[in-house]
Design an enzyme around this catalytic site. Structure first.
Site, PDB file in Angstrom:
ATOM      1  N   HIS A 167       2.301   4.427  -3.159  1.00  0.00           N
ATOM      2  CA  HIS A 167       2.075   5.876  -3.091  1.00  0.00           C
ATOM      3  C   HIS A 167       3.207   6.692  -3.712  1.00  0.00           C
ATOM      4  O   HIS A 167       2.989   7.819  -4.177  1.00  0.00           O
ATOM      5  CB  HIS A 167       1.918   6.327  -1.638  1.00  0.00           C
ATOM      6  CG  HIS A 167       0.562   6.111  -1.059  1.00  0.00           C
ATOM      7  ND1 HIS A 167      -0.606   6.313  -1.758  1.00  0.00           N
ATOM      8  CD2 HIS A 167       0.188   5.715   0.197  1.00  0.00           C
ATOM      9  CE1 HIS A 167      -1.641   6.061  -0.967  1.00  0.00           C
ATOM     10  NE2 HIS A 167      -1.192   5.691   0.217  1.00  0.00           N
ATOM     11  N   ASP A 213      -5.469   7.750  -1.848  1.00  0.00           N
ATOM     12  CA  ASP A 213      -6.338   7.075  -0.881  1.00  0.00           C
ATOM     13  C   ASP A 213      -7.754   7.597  -1.054  1.00  0.00           C
ATOM     14  O   ASP A 213      -8.198   8.479  -0.319  1.00  0.00           O
ATOM     15  CB  ASP A 213      -5.854   7.322   0.555  1.00  0.00           C
ATOM     16  CG  ASP A 213      -4.610   6.536   0.911  1.00  0.00           C
ATOM     17  OD1 ASP A 213      -4.506   5.381   0.470  1.00  0.00           O
ATOM     18  OD2 ASP A 213      -3.739   7.078   1.612  1.00  0.00           O
ATOM     19  N   HIS A 237       0.832  -1.203   0.000  1.00  0.00           N
ATOM     20  CA  HIS A 237       0.000   0.000   0.000  1.00  0.00           C
ATOM     21  C   HIS A 237       0.870   1.258   0.000  1.00  0.00           C
ATOM     22  O   HIS A 237       0.694   2.151  -0.844  1.00  0.00           O
ATOM     23  CB  HIS A 237      -0.909  -0.028   1.237  1.00  0.00           C
ATOM     24  CG  HIS A 237      -1.753   1.186   1.440  1.00  0.00           C
ATOM     25  ND1 HIS A 237      -3.129   1.150   1.410  1.00  0.00           N
ATOM     26  CD2 HIS A 237      -1.421   2.485   1.690  1.00  0.00           C
ATOM     27  CE1 HIS A 237      -3.607   2.363   1.614  1.00  0.00           C
ATOM     28  NE2 HIS A 237      -2.585   3.194   1.799  1.00  0.00           N
ATOM     29  N   GLU A 238       1.806   1.318   0.948  1.00  0.00           N
ATOM     30  CA  GLU A 238       2.629   2.517   1.077  1.00  0.00           C
ATOM     31  C   GLU A 238       3.605   2.672  -0.095  1.00  0.00           C
ATOM     32  O   GLU A 238       3.818   3.784  -0.591  1.00  0.00           O
ATOM     33  CB  GLU A 238       3.387   2.494   2.401  1.00  0.00           C
ATOM     34  CG  GLU A 238       2.494   2.484   3.632  1.00  0.00           C
ATOM     35  CD  GLU A 238       1.541   3.659   3.687  1.00  0.00           C
ATOM     36  OE1 GLU A 238       1.838   4.720   3.100  1.00  0.00           O
ATOM     37  OE2 GLU A 238       0.472   3.514   4.297  1.00  0.00           O
TER      38      GLU A 238
END
Length: 359
Positions: free
Chosen positions: A313, A322, A309-310
């Site tokens: 980014h 998000d 997820h991170e």
């Protein structure tokens, strides 16, 4: 008939004039929603000045209301709360932190009594790229299915909250980040730690290894073009579309490469009730927060999935956003707006975790 047409045209003209004179975002507000007003003390900022914007959130109703703090600057700016344009049309990039969060609880909402207002000052220069001199238009603009406590997570359509528009002149200042070439040159594949205990370091090494495995599996799956129509793909990224499928494939190629070769720094200093966060324009430092250490190593909302997820980014990886959090929100986004789903970090995480497994 002619008389009726003249009256209709006149009414339409009046409505058009009213619409032109309304402030930005005013049409989106309802009588039972908060009112957000932006203000500044000056309309011109030199390169060495903070760009302070006063943000006032007011409850104009006769009853109390709740507003999710994540989408306000009450504690701090924790996401892209503002829309900025330079010189009347050029989008300005957000460079502040992006968090992975659990579901909101009662404590995550701001309670405003009837008629109550709260004001916070935000230095826009801390969170947006103001490296180029120009005229900047600034609007507060957020949306979420969980924006108001009354809505709950069962609401399918997001609620919106916008403000008036302000226009200021800003002299360009240093962006403060390393040039992309220098960032990539530092990507040597090592893992370093800041303020992490020995136990935390061991967990993070395992999490990175598991994340690498998740990424490799996802990319292998996507390289089989027949999987464009699979349940696993359509559940998390929506209706079959070759362009979007290509975007997701490129994303996981970049995520996997970064997991395997980037010089990643794990920072364990965050004490917030979130999983983790990053600054998208500052690869490859990942800040781990309290909820991360309570997550399982693999599976849904896992430590390995959080790293995917991170990592997604970072602007050097996939530049995801998000838009929604959680499996239910991610699934709904895939159905209602697949273009956003292919750019939502949680959709990438859940596709990679594949828990429960989808064919």
């Amino acid at each position: 008939m002619k008389k009726y047409r003249l009256i209709s045209l006149g009414a339409a003209l009046i409505l058009a004039l009213v619409a032109v004179t309304m402030p930005a975002g005013a049409g989106a507000a309802s009588t039972d929603a908060p009112v957000v007003t932006l203000g500044v003390d000056t309309t011109s900022f030199n390169a060495d000045q903070p760009v302070i914007v006063h943000v006032t959130i007011q409850n104009p109703t006769t009853r109390g209301m709740k507003l999710l703090k994540w989408f306000t600057p009450v504690d701090d700016v924790e996401g892209p709360l503002f829309l900025l344009q330079r010189d009347y049309g050029i989008p300005v990039a957000y460079s502040g932190p992006l968090y992975k969060r659990p579901k909101p609880t009662r404590d995550d909402y701001l309670h405003l009594k009837a008629g109550e207002s709260i004001t916070r000052d935000v230095d826009i220069a801390r969170f947006y790229d103001l490296s180029v001199s120009g005229t900047y238009r600034i609007i507060f603009d957020v949306s979420s299915r969980d924006l108001y406590a009354e809505s709950g997570s069962g609401k399918q359509e997001p609620e919106h909250l916008t403000s008036n528009e302000i226009t200021v002149w800003i002299v360009g200042r240093s962006a403060g980040d390393l040039p992309l070439a220098e960032v990539l040159a530092r990507a040597t594949g090592t893992t370093t730690f800041n303020k992490c205990t020995t136990t935390q370091q061991a967990l993070l090494v395992t999490a990175r290894s598991n994340a690498s495995g998740y990424s490799a599996n996802a990319l292998s799956f996507l390289k089989a073009q027949s999987n464009l129509y699979s349940e696993r793909y359509t559940t998390w990224f929506g209706a079959s579309d070759t362009a979007r499928y290509g975007t997701v494939t490129t994303h996981f190629s970049s995520i996997g490469s970064a997991m395997d070769t980037a010089n990643v720094t794990f920072d364990c200093s965050c004490k917030k009730k979130y999983y983790a966060y990053v600054y998208p324009s500052r690869p490859y430092t990942i800040y781990l927060c309290r909820v991360f250490w309570m997550a399982p190593q693999t599976g849904t909302d896992s430590q390995a999935g959080t790293l995917i997820h991170e990592m997604s980014h970072f602007s050097t990886v996939a530049s995801t956003n998000d838009y929604v959090y959680g499996q239910a929100g991610a699934m709904n986004l895939a159905i209602t707006d697949p273009d956003k789903a292919v750019n939502n970090a949680d959709n990438h995480e859940y596709f990679a975790e594949n828990n429960p497994p989808l064919p």
